[in-house]
Design a protein around this motif. Structure first.
Motif, PDB file in Angstrom:
ATOM      1  N   HIS A  15       5.522  63.757   9.912  1.00 38.28           N
ATOM      2  CA  HIS A  15       4.383  62.946   9.981  1.00 38.28           C
ATOM      3  C   HIS A  15       4.703  61.367   8.947  1.00 38.28           C
ATOM      4  O   HIS A  15       6.163  61.641   8.376  1.00 38.28           O
TER       5      HIS A  15
ATOM      6  N   LEU B 212       3.668  60.779  14.930  1.00 38.19           N
ATOM      7  CA  LEU B 212       4.518  61.937  14.917  1.00 38.19           C
ATOM      8  C   LEU B 212       5.740  61.886  14.676  1.00 38.19           C
ATOM      9  O   LEU B 212       5.498  61.397  15.758  1.00 38.19           O
TER      10      LEU B 212
ATOM     11  N   THR C  73      -4.514  60.642  13.402  1.00 35.42           N
ATOM     12  CA  THR C  73      -2.934  59.851  12.603  1.00 35.42           C
ATOM     13  C   THR C  73      -2.940  58.351  12.719  1.00 35.42           C
ATOM     14  O   THR C  73      -3.476  57.776  13.102  1.00 35.42           O
TER      15      THR C  73
ATOM     16  N   GLU D 289      -2.233  62.150   8.490  1.00 38.01           N
ATOM     17  CA  GLU D 289      -2.830  63.092   9.575  1.00 38.01           C
ATOM     18  C   GLU D 289      -3.907  63.951   9.208  1.00 38.01           C
ATOM     19  O   GLU D 289      -3.816  64.788   8.712  1.00 38.01           O
TER      20      GLU D 289
END
Ligand SMILES: [Zn+2]
Length: 216
Positions: free
Chosen positions: A146, A200, A196, A150
């Motif tokens: 990440h 990602l 998020t 997240e």
């Protein structure tokens, strides 16, 4: 739900109570709080403390600068429950009220991600994104890291990764240090709500290639 073992940390609850949390994360918190008596109680305590601090500040000389009107409005805002009352949407199946609200009361529109994994994007913007994920039992979600934070809330089934096991109501908080491979447990498919505040990072090439396509 007494089986919940992974809860919301205080820093996030305080940010949520003060309205400073990103919208994508707020939805995950609202959904967890609707399932978790413990976090609902802790949120109430934070809101009470926030109100008391404001009361005290208004009693000091510095606080006198706050007009009575502003003080009244701030206290009023603090008194307002974070969850809409009465709720516009009720829980439907495995989806808590706040998720149903984000879905506009309609069933999720699932899009295949490959290997039987499906997603339904609830919102996507500069500040982050929030989606539903459907992971068939025994299936892994591609290895990813990440760039930001997240939050993943389990709505059905369970998954485990390098950090532990997450069942219905549990929240996993993954930051940029964690590279993890969530695997859905045998049994019912795992359905999660994941938010998020940054894209990602997938380790393998193909998912990275598809990232702009699927907005993950
Ligand atoms: Zn909780």
């Amino acid at each position: 739900m007494s089986s919940i073992t992974h809860h919301i940390p205080d820093e996030l609850l305080i940010a949520y109570a003060s309205g400073s949390l990103e919208q994508a994360f707020s939805l995950v918190l609202a959904a967890h709080i609707s399932m978790c008596d413990e976090c609902r109680a802790r949120l109430g305590a934070h809101e009470a403390v926030g109100g008391a601090m404001l009361e005290n500040a208004c009693g000091t000389e510095a606080g006198m600068a706050l007009s009575a009107d502003l003080k009244a409005r701030l206290l009023d805002a603090l008194d307002d429950p974070v969850e809409p009352a009465p709720p516009a949407y009720h829980r439907s199946g495995v989806f808590p009220g706040p998720v149903m609200e984000a879905l506009g009361g309609l069933p999720p529109k699932w899009k295949p991600l490959g290997m039987g994994v499906r997603q339904s994007i609830l919102s996507h913007g500069k500040g982050g994104s929030v989606r539903l994920l459907y992971i068939p039992s025994g299936q892994a979600v591609p290895d990813h890291g990440h760039n930001g934070l997240e939050l993943t809330l389990v709505l059905q089934g369970a998954f485990h990764d390098e950090t532990g096991r997450f069942g219905v109501g549990d929240v996993e908080i993954a930051d940029s240090d964690l590279e993890h491979t969530p695997v859905a447990e045998e049994g019912a498919a795992c359905i999660c709500l994941a938010a998020t505040n940054a894209a990602l990072r997938f380790r393998s090439f193909i998912p990275r290639l598809l990232q702009p396509v699927f907005r993950i």
